[in-house]
Design an enzyme around this catalytic site. Structure first.
Site, mmCIF file in Angstrom:
data_model
loop_
_atom_site.group_PDB
_atom_site.id
_atom_site.type_symbol
_atom_site.label_atom_id
_atom_site.label_comp_id
_atom_site.label_asym_id
_atom_site.label_seq_id
_atom_site.Cartn_x
_atom_site.Cartn_y
_atom_site.Cartn_z
ATOM 1 N N ARG A 1 0.820 -1.211 0.000
ATOM 2 C CA ARG A 1 0.000 0.000 0.000
ATOM 3 C C ARG A 1 0.854 1.260 0.000
ATOM 4 N NH1 ARG A 1 -5.006 -2.490 3.663
ATOM 5 N NH2 ARG A 1 -5.985 -3.468 1.848
ATOM 6 N N GLN B 1 -10.522 1.470 2.613
ATOM 7 C CA GLN B 1 -9.530 2.125 3.474
ATOM 8 C C GLN B 1 -10.215 2.957 4.558
ATOM 9 O OE1 GLN B 1 -6.384 1.330 3.159
ATOM 10 N NE2 GLN B 1 -6.717 0.196 1.261
ATOM 11 N N HIS C 1 -7.405 -0.118 -6.705
ATOM 12 C CA HIS C 1 -6.705 -1.369 -6.380
ATOM 13 C C HIS C 1 -5.987 -1.300 -5.034
ATOM 14 C CE1 HIS C 1 -2.499 -0.493 -8.385
ATOM 15 N NE2 HIS C 1 -2.953 0.542 -7.748
ATOM 16 N N GLU C 2 -5.622 -2.474 -4.522
ATOM 17 C CA GLU C 2 -5.040 -2.639 -3.184
ATOM 18 C C GLU C 2 -5.957 -2.092 -2.089
ATOM 19 O OE1 GLU C 2 -2.547 -4.303 -2.138
ATOM 20 O OE2 GLU C 2 -1.739 -4.869 -4.076
ATOM 21 N N GLY C 3 -7.253 -2.250 -2.274
ATOM 22 C CA GLY C 3 -8.224 -1.776 -1.289
ATOM 23 C C GLY C 3 -8.787 -0.433 -1.705
#
Length: 605
Positions: A312, A463, A456-458
């Site tokens: 992240r 978040q 992407h990546e959450g």
């Protein structure tokens, strides 16, 4: 950018002091600068000139193979040759034992030059790092070592067409591969069936093999799927099967490309739908993709989340560098584009020569906004990477404090640059006007590439839920209190410095406002009420953190009065004057637990 990078590393974070630690004892500022010189040159020569090419010549599948521009192969070969894939690894594994913060800083050059081409390396590094943490010695030797050398590249296969971010709903299954499945030297062997979506780097011909890390559910004792996340496990699924000496056996695993996703941006990285176990290939004469268990059964999510902090930070850093590229492009344009004339009390004088648009107040506003976003974002990401080093190599108390700070900062490190450096790209287009909306200039591509980073990546919403729903309330709010202590310390120091005392007071008031809103959001103890406005909370919290970072950076200028220092002070002033006041509107709906979004009905749309 290089001057700002070095200032943040050496004058603000004092990264050169890491050379006093045993792990980094071979390093000094000179070795760090040598790494930056190498990476900057490769990025300038092999990545940047072909960034547009990789955007216009998208990956193409001919039914058998995926085709990429030759420039992508050559750029990644140069990256592999630099040793950066293993930069942070032990000398014994062919690494340089670079600090995480230096590794991240070095990768800035590649993200800025062509974030899509650099994506293959970021995925491979994350894949191999996970195996170093959770794989068996043989898995590390066979798979991770060959990824660090660049012989093979890697992916993460998490999402599915029907599940997206809801990993508890994954439908991919893994069944033991016969009665002796535990005996394979590469790990307990399973057969996987299912589909994975949004797999970046999932198919290409850049390297001879691709190492997929795949989440799948194993059956319970009764042979039936386990509910929720209980049975989710992690597997190494290579594209081509290998033996225990890392030699390709000549047998293709049952992993097939179902199709390429055609994207708004980030086009230079292949993005795929992969089918596992559809029977197109039958390794060992049987249907099902061969996969080797990583870690213990049912611990797949725990293994995956091991790599999330650095991943992240990496996503946030990529967003920063795309914003930085747009800022530099729009600044260069504004310095050479004449348009309009000065406005005086007598009006415009048409006989006077045109001004460069960099002299117009509103253009300066847009450039200052970009500068405050991208340079503040860069400082945030480097600070978080420095915390990773502290967590791994610091004294026990310092390591524990760093871990606590990272817990609460990671959602911001990923989300804040993804939103506000995207806004910087939008402002870059605006500075160029109509030209910015054309493909004659690069700023429109930077915006398109950056738009992925909020997803992407959450996603942004995930978040936000993580921050307000978990990070700020865990352990009685210890992480939030730790951050508040650091912010208070900066405000106290700034309060003693001429020109920064007012900003120090504003930062203190913002901290109090965030703390108060946090308590009010959770005052009823109802998660649905508290979390309905998690995203505005995330935005306010992020702006608080960036205001703190900017004030701390301003303190590091230490009396300097050159143009570089004056530019940093102007960006800090801009952020406090134009950005920090936004938090009160965001926090208003959080504090009163505004019910509108919960009460809104489908039919009303």
């Amino acid at each position: 950018m290089r001057q700002t990078l070095e200032f943040l590393l050496y004058d603000w974070l004092k990264v050169q002091d890491l050379g006093r630690r045993e792990r980094f004892s071979d390093h000094s500022r000179e070795t760090f600068d040598a790494v930056f010189d190498t990476c900057e040159k490769i990025a300038r020569d092999k990545f940047a000139p072909f960034n547009r090419l990789t955007d216009t010549e998208e990956p193409r599948f001919d039914g058998e193979r995926v085709h990429l521009p030759r420039a992508t192969h050559e750029a990644l070969a140069a990256y592999v040759g630099s040793g950066m894939l293993a930069a942070a690894q032990d000398h014994a594994y062919g690494g340089m034992q670079l600090p995480c913060v230096v590794e991240m800083a070095a990768n800035c050059f590649f993200s800025k030059a062509s974030v899509a081409m650099g994506g293959y390396a970021m995925l491979t590094n994350g894949n191999a790092n996970l195996l170093m943490a959770h794989g068996t010695p043989r898995q590390r030797d066979v798979f991770a070592m060959n990824e660090f050398s660049g012989r093979w590249f890697g992916t993460m296969c998490l999402s599915e067409p029907q599940a997206g971010s809801s990993l508890s709903d994954v439908a991919t299954r893994a069944e033991p591969d016969g009665t002796d499945f535990e005996a394979d030297p590469l790990g307990p062997r399973y057969r996987l069936t299912g589909n994975k979506m949004w797999i970046s780097g999932g198919e290409h011909e850049i390297t001879e093999n691709i190492v997929h890390l795949v989440l799948a559910k194993i059956p319970g004792p009764d042979g039936k799927p386990l509910p929720g996340t209980t049975g989710i496990s992690l597997f190494i699924v290579p594209k081509h099967l290998v033996d225990t000496d890392a030699r390709l056996t000549g047998e293709r695993n049952d992993v097939a490309l179902a199709g390429l996703n055609h994207k708004l941006g980030y086009r230079g990285t292949t993005n795929c739908l992969l089918n596992f176990g559809e029977g197109r290939f039958t390794p060992g004469g049987r249907r099902g993709a061969v996969g080797y268990l990583v870690g213990k059964p049912g611990e797949g999510l725990r293994c995956m989340f091991h790599m999330m902090n650095e991943a992240r930070i990496g996503v946030g850093l990529g967003a920063v560098m795309l914003g930085y590229a747009g800022y530099e492009a729009s600044l260069a344009y504004a310095r050479q584009r004449p348009q309009g004339r000065p406005v005086t009390s007598g009006g415009k004088d048409a006989s006077r020569p045109q001004q460069l648009i960099v002299e117009h107040a509103d253009v300066k506003r847009m450039l200052l906004a970009q500068k405050s976003y991208v340079e503040g974002g860069l400082a945030l990401e480097l600070f978080c990477a420095r915390l990773v080093d502290e967590q791994h190599t610091g004294a026990p108390d310092d390591a524990a404090a760093a871990k606590l700070l990272l817990e609460v900062l990671i959602p911001i490190a990923k989300s804040w640059p993804s939103e506000w450096c995207l806004e910087a790209n939008s402002l870059a287009i605006q500075v160029l006007g109509g030209y910015g909306y054309t493909r004659d200039f690069p700023v429109e591509q930077y915006w398109r590439d950056n738009r992925l980073n909020m997803i992407h990546e959450g996603t942004h919403g995930i978040q936000a839920l993580d921050l307000l729903g978990r990070k700020v309330v865990m352990d009685g709010g210890r992480a939030l209190l730790a951050l508040a202590g650091r912010i208070g310390e900066t405000a106290q120091r700034a309060g003693q410095v001429a020109g920064l005392a007012e900003a120090a007071n504003e930062l203190g008031a913002a901290l109090a406002a965030v703390g108060g809103a946090t308590k009010k959001a959770w005052s009823t103890g109802d998660p649905e009420e508290a979390l309905a406005n998690a995203t505005p909370y995330l935005q306010a919290f992020g702006h608080l953190v960036l205001a703190w970072v900017w004030l701390d950076v301003a303190l590091a200028l230490d009396g300097r009065d050159d143009d570089f220092a004056q530019g940093k002070r102007a960006a800090q002033r801009y952020f406090f004057a134009y950005e920090l006041p936004r938090i009160h509107a965001w926090l208003g709906v959080v504090a009163r637990r505004e019910p509108l979004t919960r009460e809104m009905r489908d039919a009303w749309f």
